[in-house]
Write an enzyme that holds these catalytic residues in place. Structure first.
Site, PDB file in Angstrom:
ATOM      1  N   ARG A  10     -75.185 -87.820  42.680  1.00 29.57           N
ATOM      2  CA  ARG A  10     -75.746 -89.142  42.390  1.00 29.57           C
ATOM      3  C   ARG A  10     -76.774 -89.019  41.280  1.00 29.57           C
ATOM      4  O   ARG A  10     -77.198 -87.923  40.905  1.00 29.57           O
ATOM      5  CB  ARG A  10     -76.391 -89.730  43.643  1.00 29.57           C
ATOM      6  N   TYR A  69     -85.545 -87.393  50.562  1.00 31.92           N
ATOM      7  CA  TYR A  69     -85.381 -86.892  51.929  1.00 31.92           C
ATOM      8  C   TYR A  69     -84.610 -87.903  52.757  1.00 31.92           C
ATOM      9  O   TYR A  69     -84.818 -89.110  52.636  1.00 31.92           O
ATOM     10  CB  TYR A  69     -86.752 -86.649  52.571  1.00 31.92           C
ATOM     11  N   LEU A 111     -78.134 -96.494  49.232  1.00 29.34           N
ATOM     12  CA  LEU A 111     -79.567 -96.669  49.432  1.00 29.34           C
ATOM     13  C   LEU A 111     -80.020 -95.986  50.712  1.00 29.34           C
ATOM     14  O   LEU A 111     -79.232 -95.736  51.626  1.00 29.34           O
ATOM     15  CB  LEU A 111     -79.949 -98.151  49.437  1.00 29.34           C
ATOM     16  N   CYS A 169     -88.362 -88.667  44.372  1.00 28.42           N
ATOM     17  CA  CYS A 169     -87.750 -89.290  43.195  1.00 28.42           C
ATOM     18  C   CYS A 169     -88.348 -88.749  41.887  1.00 28.42           C
ATOM     19  O   CYS A 169     -88.229 -89.381  40.833  1.00 28.42           O
ATOM     20  CB  CYS A 169     -87.867 -90.808  43.248  1.00 28.42           C
TER      21      CYS A 169
END
Length: 213
Positions: A70, A76, A151, A168
């Site tokens: 991705r 996490y 998501l 991120c």
């Protein structure tokens, strides 16, 4: 005309088996394949996006770190986090990547509004935020014009593992969860709300729900 949708409620799942199943589904699908949305929780795992830098994995301890295809950096997954995989034919839906990201963000924001919470999205850092704390992360892969991954919505979980990474890829990013604001939160209630909003916002008929993978 609205299209059909299959929703799979998968409970607690190992990460790698789901990852392989998503890739296989996307590889084997054709223009007639019905889109699917999978909702589940994962056993504890860090996932590192294809552009991820190892410097953002600080101290994983005994939690595995799995490289994935991705977009984005490291995040996490663990029990109490609602993970939603969106296996959508974007060409058929006439959506580009930015547009489906916006749909996912909008749907989570609508769920939070149901819980009297005001949230927002950031174009420069996809996801959903409450007071600059991230409550939902988004990362997708597009192959053959179709999306997978999706998501991760923090509901009622142990947030400590996020301190072992730069979530991120941001050193100062703070994470939050719905349970920080709503003590009686139930992940199954959130699951149903999110299915309803995703179905409406992506223009599907009432979904056929299946329990198995």
């Amino acid at each position: 005309m609205k299209e059909n949708l299959i929703v799979r409620l998968l409970g607690r799942q190992d990460y790698l088996s789901c990852f392989e199943a998503m890739k296989q589904f996307t590889q084997e699908r054709d223009e007639h394949t019905i889109d699917e949305i999978w909702l589940l929780e994962h056993n504890p795992v860090f996932t590192q996006g294809q552009n991820g830098k190892s410097e953002h994995v600080l101290d994983p301890g005994n939690i595995p770190v799995i490289p994935v295809d991705r977009g984005g950096q490291v995040t996490y997954h663990g029990p109490g986090q609602l993970v939603v995989y969106t296996l959508v034919d974007l060409r058929r839906k006439k959506l580009n990547v930015r547009e489906i990201v916006m749909v996912l963000e909008k749907s989570v924001i609508q769920v939070l509004e149901n819980h009297q919470l005001t949230a927002s999205a950031k174009r420069e850092a996809p996801g959903v935020y409450i007071d600059n704390k991230k409550i939902c992360s988004i990362g997708l892969r597009i192959k053959k014009g179709c999306s997978y991954h999706g998501l991760a919505f923090n509901i009622s979980m142990d947030l400590e593992p996020f301190s072992r990474i730069n979530p991120c890829g941001y050193k100062q990013l703070k994470m939050t969860q719905l349970a920080d604001f709503k003590l009686d939160v139930d992940i199954k209630t959130v699951e149903k709300q999110l299915i309803d909003y995703l179905t409406a916002n992506l223009g599907y008929n009432m979904p056929l729900t299946k329990i198995e993978l």
